[in-house]
Design an enzyme around this catalytic site. Structure first.
Site, PDB file in Angstrom:
ATOM      1  N   HIS A  22      61.394  92.872  38.282  1.00  0.00           N
ATOM      2  CA  HIS A  22      61.194  91.422  38.222  1.00  0.00           C
ATOM      3  C   HIS A  22      62.276  90.673  39.003  1.00  0.00           C
ATOM      4  O   HIS A  22      61.967  89.816  39.841  1.00  0.00           O
ATOM      5  CB  HIS A  22      61.204  90.971  36.760  1.00  0.00           C
ATOM      6  N   GLU A  23      63.536  91.013  38.737  1.00  0.00           N
ATOM      7  CA  GLU A  23      64.628  90.311  39.395  1.00  0.00           C
ATOM      8  C   GLU A  23      64.694  90.639  40.887  1.00  0.00           C
ATOM      9  O   GLU A  23      65.083  89.793  41.693  1.00  0.00           O
ATOM     10  CB  GLU A  23      65.966  90.646  38.724  1.00  0.00           C
TER      11      GLU A  23
ATOM     12  N   HIS B 126      62.592  88.157  42.808  1.00  0.00           N
ATOM     13  CA  HIS B 126      63.315  86.914  43.106  1.00  0.00           C
ATOM     14  C   HIS B 126      64.318  87.140  44.245  1.00  0.00           C
ATOM     15  O   HIS B 126      64.406  86.342  45.186  1.00  0.00           O
ATOM     16  CB  HIS B 126      64.074  86.435  41.864  1.00  0.00           C
TER      17      HIS B 126
END
Length: 453
Positions: A21-22, A25
């Site tokens: 997920h990170e 980003h």
């Protein structure tokens, strides 16, 4: 040992999914020219730190593995030198900011596709969807289901395993309509059974779907045949032997081990008249049950285990395996189907049609992680995929402090032509913290209630 496996599997799963997920980003931010100052997996005290790259980005693994974050250069948080202001997050166009924020959930969906693709390539194991027992008066009984029915299709979808059958039944049940199920009965005839799934509240209550339909899946011990007997138990005292098949009890036909157990448990310290099959012959016997207390209630028992037919059990195992391209297609389809189903169930939770007790917290997730890790790679990949989908969807909810909340702010900015005021953002952050706190409290409460029984 099982607790240790669950903890380790949970840490691996959450750590991997948070990293995915990170990284979404992080990767898009770098592509948009934004300076990334820190990439942290976990919160709290750093356990491992490394500084690398032209921007001297700090990579961190922290002590609490329940999340992570990517810290970007931002004038709202600290003074930024004139030469680097163009690389600050807040200086980017709305489109770029939305892309950076949406990239985290998008990475979770892409990972789910990858996990499902690998799962289908490794092979999805299970047992063939053969009905072992139908509870009298249940939805399945009303639909005409019988023991030994092999479920071939739910509406137009083929079902090779019980997992696929249950998944398709749940998906149809969310529509609240009658479902046509094609089965092959014990005589080898293909027959259409019908299930009335209009009561969505009942279907979405806590517990396994098959239990609520009144279907007990076939197992290697589903036949009403006695296996090992306990010496001095009621069965041994009555002269029953391993291999005896129970045909009738008190004039009632016994078609499964479950129905036999239910008949015995309902008659503590009572006599039961039996017709059994032994060595191809029918014999009449009478057995008097023993009793014991279970949850404050006396139940009958006879001291016998079910017979396990290993050859039949092996024949009933099923496995779905595909090549890389077909696996990828199925991975995309399964990710889409599970995403839509998750959203529909969440909507039913909001409307009160689904029980909030179905919301699982970290303890339940850790337990599922441990179980799937023990079962094998394919099961663990499926677990990772569904949790990754859940993380992606939850982060897209329009709740302040989540990615979806930020996307909502940017949509407002696009409409009104200026950013949301700091005051509104501050209020939204407090509201978001309260909402997430309440959700986590409910999840932990459900976990503890499951532990306490």
């Amino acid at each position: 040992m099982s607790i240790l496996i669950s903890i380790l599997a949970f840490i691996v799963a959450i750590g991997l999914l948070v990293t995915v997920h990170e990284f979404g980003h992080y990767w898009v931010a770098r592509r948009c020219g934004v300076k990334v100052q820190r990439f942290s997996i976990g919160f709290g005290r750093p356990l491992w730190t490394r500084v690398a790259g032209r921007d001297r980005t700090e990579y961190v693994i922290a002590a609490i593995p329940l999340g992570g974050y990517v810290k970007m250069l931002d004038e709202r948080e600290e003074p930024v030198p004139e030469a680097e202001r163009h690389r600050a997050f807040n200086r980017q166009t709305v489109g770029r900011r939305m892309a950076i924020v949406a990239a985290g959930p998008a990475a979770n969906f892409l990972f789910a596709i990858l996990a499902y693709t690998l799962m289908f390539m490794v092979g999805v194991g299970g047992i063939k969807p053969v009905v072992g027992h139908v509870e009298p008066g249940s939805l399945a009984a009303e639909g005409g289901f019988e023991a030994r029915d092999l479920i071939l299709r739910v509406n137009d979808t083929e079902t090779a395993t019980w997992e696929l059958a249950a998944l398709n039944l749940l998906e149809q049940g969310l529509d609240g309509r009658r479902v046509e199920v094609l089965v092959r009965d014990a005589q080898g005839r293909e027959v259409v059974r019908s299930l009335d799934l209009s009561d969505r509240r009942r279907l979405l209550d806590e517990g396994p779907l098959l239990d609520k339909l009144g279907i007990v899946a076939w197992h290697a011990w589903s036949e009403p045949v006695l296996g090992e007997l306990i010496p001095e138990g009621a069965a041994a005292r009555a002269g029953l032997r391993s291999g005896d098949r129970i045909l009738q009890a008190d004039g009632i036909r016994i078609d499964s081990w479950q129905s036999w157990v239910a008949h015995v448990q309902a008659r503590p310290e009572q006599s039961i008249e039996l017709w059994i099959e032994r060595d191809g012959r029918r014999e009449f016997m009478v057995i008097r049950t023993d009793s014991r207390e279970v949850n404050g209630e006396r139940v009958g028992l006879i001291g016998a285990y079910p017979y396990v037919d290993e050859a039949t059990a092996e024949a009933m195992r099923a496995q779905v395996r595909h090549g890389p391209w077909i696996s990828f297609v199925h991975g995309v389809e399964r990710t889409w189907d599970m995403s839509v189903m998750t959203l529909r169930v969440m909507w039913r939770l909001l409307t009160g049609e689904a029980a909030v007790s179905n919301i699982a917290g970290p303890i339940s997730i850790a337990e599922y992680a441990g179980v799937t890790a023990v079962i094998g790679l394919s099961a663990f990949l499926g677990f990772l995929a569904i949790v990754s989908i859940s993380l992606g969807i939850i982060n897209l909810l329009p709740i302040p402090i989540l990615d979806g909340g930020h996307l909502l702010y940017y949509c407002v900015e696009l409409i009104k032509g200026s950013p949301v005021s700091p005051t509104v953002e501050a209020i939204g952050q407090r509201v978001g913290i309260v909402m997430i706190g309440l959700l986590m409290t409910l999840a932990f409460y459900n976990d503890f209630m499951r532990i306490l029984g």
